[in-house]
Write an enzyme that holds these catalytic residues in place. Structure first.
Site, short mmCIF file in Angstrom:
data_model
loop_
_atom_site.label_atom_id
_atom_site.label_comp_id
_atom_site.label_asym_id
_atom_site.label_seq_id
_atom_site.Cartn_x
_atom_site.Cartn_y
_atom_site.Cartn_z
N GLY A 10 0.87 -1.17 0.00
CA GLY A 10 0.00 0.00 0.00
C GLY A 10 0.91 1.22 0.00
O GLY A 10 1.69 1.41 0.93
N ALA A 11 0.82 1.99 -1.08
CA ALA A 11 1.69 3.17 -1.21
C ALA A 11 0.83 4.43 -1.26
O ALA A 11 1.09 5.35 -2.03
CB ALA A 11 2.56 3.05 -2.46
N GLN A 13 -1.45 7.30 1.31
CA GLN A 13 -1.04 8.38 2.22
C GLN A 13 -0.12 7.87 3.33
O GLN A 13 0.92 8.46 3.60
CB GLN A 13 -2.29 9.00 2.87
CG GLN A 13 -3.24 9.68 1.90
CD GLN A 13 -2.80 11.09 1.63
OE1 GLN A 13 -1.71 11.32 1.07
NE2 GLN A 13 -3.60 12.04 2.01
N ASP A 34 2.13 -1.44 -4.61
CA ASP A 34 0.73 -1.01 -4.71
C ASP A 34 0.16 -1.54 -6.02
O ASP A 34 0.91 -1.85 -6.96
CB ASP A 34 0.63 0.53 -4.68
CG ASP A 34 -0.72 1.03 -4.19
OD1 ASP A 34 -0.78 1.65 -3.11
OD2 ASP A 34 -1.74 0.80 -4.90
N ARG A 83 -13.49 3.89 3.71
CA ARG A 83 -14.96 3.88 3.63
C ARG A 83 -15.42 5.11 2.85
O ARG A 83 -14.99 6.22 3.13
CB ARG A 83 -15.50 3.91 5.05
CG ARG A 83 -16.93 3.48 5.12
CD ARG A 83 -17.24 3.05 6.53
NE ARG A 83 -18.56 3.46 6.90
CZ ARG A 83 -18.97 3.61 8.15
NH1 ARG A 83 -18.13 3.43 9.14
NH2 ARG A 83 -20.19 3.96 8.42
N ASN A 96 -11.93 -5.12 2.02
CA ASN A 96 -10.59 -5.19 2.59
C ASN A 96 -10.19 -6.61 2.99
O ASN A 96 -9.01 -6.96 3.00
CB ASN A 96 -10.44 -4.19 3.75
CG ASN A 96 -10.31 -2.77 3.23
OD1 ASN A 96 -10.15 -2.55 2.04
ND2 ASN A 96 -10.38 -1.80 4.12
N ASN A 121 -7.96 -0.88 8.05
CA ASN A 121 -9.19 -0.97 8.85
C ASN A 121 -10.22 -1.89 8.22
O ASN A 121 -10.17 -2.10 7.01
CB ASN A 121 -9.80 0.44 8.98
CG ASN A 121 -9.26 1.17 10.20
OD1 ASN A 121 -9.04 0.60 11.24
ND2 ASN A 121 -9.04 2.48 10.04
N ARG A 152 -2.32 10.11 20.77
CA ARG A 152 -3.35 11.17 20.78
C ARG A 152 -3.68 11.54 22.22
O ARG A 152 -3.78 12.72 22.58
CB ARG A 152 -4.61 10.68 20.05
CG ARG A 152 -4.40 10.62 18.55
CD ARG A 152 -5.61 10.07 17.81
NE ARG A 152 -5.41 10.22 16.37
CZ ARG A 152 -5.96 9.44 15.45
NH1 ARG A 152 -6.76 8.45 15.81
NH2 ARG A 152 -5.73 9.65 14.17
N HIS A 176 -9.70 -1.05 18.14
CA HIS A 176 -9.56 0.28 17.56
C HIS A 176 -10.93 0.71 17.09
O HIS A 176 -11.54 0.04 16.28
CB HIS A 176 -8.58 0.21 16.39
CG HIS A 176 -8.34 1.53 15.76
ND1 HIS A 176 -7.80 2.60 16.44
CD2 HIS A 176 -8.53 1.97 14.50
CE1 HIS A 176 -7.68 3.62 15.63
NE2 HIS A 176 -8.13 3.27 14.44
P1 A3D Z 1 -4.89 5.32 0.97
O1 A3D Z 1 -4.16 6.59 0.78
O2 A3D Z 1 -6.20 5.12 0.26
O3 A3D Z 1 -3.90 4.11 0.59
C1 A3D Z 1 -4.31 2.79 0.44
C2 A3D Z 1 -3.55 2.22 -0.74
O4 A3D Z 1 -3.85 0.83 -0.86
C3 A3D Z 1 -3.91 2.86 -2.09
O5 A3D Z 1 -2.75 3.43 -2.69
C4 A3D Z 1 -4.46 1.70 -2.91
O6 A3D Z 1 -4.11 1.76 -4.30
C5 A3D Z 1 -3.79 0.52 -2.23
N1 A3D Z 1 -4.47 -0.76 -2.48
C6 A3D Z 1 -5.80 -1.00 -2.63
N2 A3D Z 1 -5.98 -2.31 -2.87
C7 A3D Z 1 -4.76 -2.90 -2.86
C8 A3D Z 1 -4.32 -4.23 -3.04
N3 A3D Z 1 -5.19 -5.22 -3.29
N4 A3D Z 1 -2.98 -4.47 -2.97
C9 A3D Z 1 -2.10 -3.47 -2.73
N5 A3D Z 1 -2.46 -2.19 -2.56
C10 A3D Z 1 -3.79 -1.91 -2.63
O7 A3D Z 1 -5.21 5.08 2.52
P2 A3D Z 1 -4.29 5.48 3.77
O8 A3D Z 1 -2.88 5.19 3.45
O9 A3D Z 1 -4.69 6.83 4.25
O10 A3D Z 1 -4.86 4.42 4.84
C11 A3D Z 1 -4.60 3.05 4.68
C12 A3D Z 1 -5.44 2.22 5.63
O11 A3D Z 1 -5.08 2.52 6.98
C13 A3D Z 1 -6.94 2.44 5.54
O12 A3D Z 1 -7.60 1.16 5.64
C14 A3D Z 1 -7.26 3.28 6.77
O13 A3D Z 1 -8.59 3.11 7.21
C15 A3D Z 1 -6.27 2.70 7.74
N6 A3D Z 1 -5.95 3.53 8.91
C16 A3D Z 1 -5.86 2.90 10.11
C17 A3D Z 1 -5.53 3.62 11.24
C18 A3D Z 1 -5.43 2.91 12.55
O14 A3D Z 1 -5.14 3.52 13.55
C19 A3D Z 1 -5.66 1.47 12.62
C20 A3D Z 1 -5.31 5.00 11.16
C21 A3D Z 1 -5.40 5.62 9.92
C22 A3D Z 1 -5.73 4.87 8.79
#
Ligand code: A3D
Length: 321
Positions: A10-11, A13, A34, A83, A96, A121, A152, A176
């Site tokens: 996952g690349a 944010q 990614d 979401r 997911n 998540n 936090r 969480h």
């Molecule tokens: P985002 O910037 O959307 O990055 C997710 C990446 O996953 C995207 O670049 C997608 O292209 C890639 N992706 C989607 N499907 C696949 C796949 N099958 N294989 C490989 N890559 C794929 O999201 P983000 O980086 O902001 O957040 C990532 C996750 O962390 C999300 O599920 C958030 O809900 C979660 N998150 C959790 C917390 C906790 O404290 C647990 C906090 C913040 C975010």
């Protein structure tokens, strides 16, 4: 000695920020994986071009096939979709969960010795599924949430007392989400427990209750401000702290989503608990004593996570064996 290898699945944010922090801390070479065409390569190239300015040596590569993660020491998983409006939690869970099946297969084949940190998540269910789909030992598969939620809490307490964040410790357990369990009794400033500070007149029960609620709503507060996307700097920093403790065998005591095996009277469930993170992964789970109201909050949290796992099992009954 060869450098460590850190694979980021996952690349987006968080993935990009993880790569930046891992580089700045010289934790090792970095692979960004990614499915989004060009994104991991573009981010990797941008970050590689930062290395001469910041003055650190690390290979940083983008990848779209799993063989690139071969031999990784640490894998941090943020792959998935967020979401979107109109999407229920169950819809998100189903999508997911499929992603965790793909990631699990990649881990099983190419990085079976890695320490895996899941961030996707809904966290406690996704890390459970990832351990099942990858077949990696439970002590090597953990979820990141508690370090962020505690950070936090620490930040809000430091603001309340007008003291350095460094001297504030705080502690959040459980799943969480809305049912997380911030433990006021185990939170302290310079070693002085928060309930003592209330008695000393530094703050009031009401103000601490408001802070506890703000911790619970910490993710939503940022989502509402950003409008698109969710928090990413602090979540990335929290996962890097966990990775560093593993790679350097620091044996930090961190709240992580760990697989319970009898601790807290629970089995085969991932939940946020304090754990010693060292070279063997989760080396020890700390069983803290909970009073009656803390126990009630904890049990509500357990029920919420069990509900998510049941939803996973409805979609993928094969994970239940
Ligand atoms: P985002 O910037 O959307 O990055 C997710 C990446 O996953 C995207 O670049 C997608 O292209 C890639 N992706 C989607 N499907 C696949 C796949 N099958 N294989 C490989 N890559 C794929 O999201 P983000 O980086 O902001 O957040 C990532 C996750 O962390 C999300 O599920 C958030 O809900 C979660 N998150 C959790 C917390 C906790 O404290 C647990 C906090 C913040 C975010």
């Amino acid at each position: 000695m060869a450098r460590n290898k850190i694979a980021l699945i996952g690349a987006g944010q968080i993935g990009g920020t993880l790569a930046l922090l891992a580089g700045l801390k010289e934790l090792g070479d970095i692979v960004l994986f990614d499915v989004a065409d060009g994104v991991p390569d573009g981010k990797a190239l941008d970050l590689a071009q930062l290395t001469p300015v910041e003055g650190f040596d690390a290979g940083i590569w983008g990848a779209s096939s799993y063989d690139a993660i071969a031999g990784a020491d640490v894998v941090i998983v943020t792959a998935g979709v967020p979401r979107k409006p109109g999407m229920s939690r169950d819809d998100l869970l189903a999508i997911n969960l499929k992603v965790m099946e793909q990631v699990g297969a990649g881990l099983r084949k190419y990085a079976p010795d890695a320490f895996v940190i899941c961030i996707t998540n809904p966290l406690d269910a996704m890390v459970w599924a990832l351990q099942r789909t990858s077949g990696l030992p439970p002590e090597k598969v953990v979820g990141m949430a508690g370090v962020l939620d505690s950070a936090r809490f620490r930040f809000f307490l430091s603001e309340e007392f007008g003291v350095s964040v460094e001297d504030v410790t705080a502690f959040v357990m459980g799943g969480h989400g809305d049912t997380m369990v911030p433990l006021v009794r185990y939170s302290a400033v310079g070693g002085i427990p928060v309930p003592d500070l209330i008695r000393m007149g530094w703050t009031s029960e009401e103000r601490i209750a408001a802070i506890v609620q703000r911790v619970r709503d910490g993710g939503a507060e940022i989502v509402n401000l950003l409008k698109t996307g969710s928090a990413f700097y602090a979540p990335a920093a929290a996962a890097i702290a966990m990775a560093e403790s593993y790679l350097k065998d620091k044996k930090r005591v961190l709240p992580v989503a760990a697989r319970l095996d009898g601790e807290y009277g629970l089995r085969d469930i991932y939940l946020g608990v304090p754990a010693v993170i060292g070279a063997r992964g989760v080396e020890r789970i700390v069983e803290v004593e909970l009073d009656r109201s803390e126990r009630a909050m904890f049990e509500r949290s357990v029920a919420a996570v069990e509900g998510l796992v049941e939803a996973c099992l409805k979609i993928a009954p094969g994970l239940g064996k």
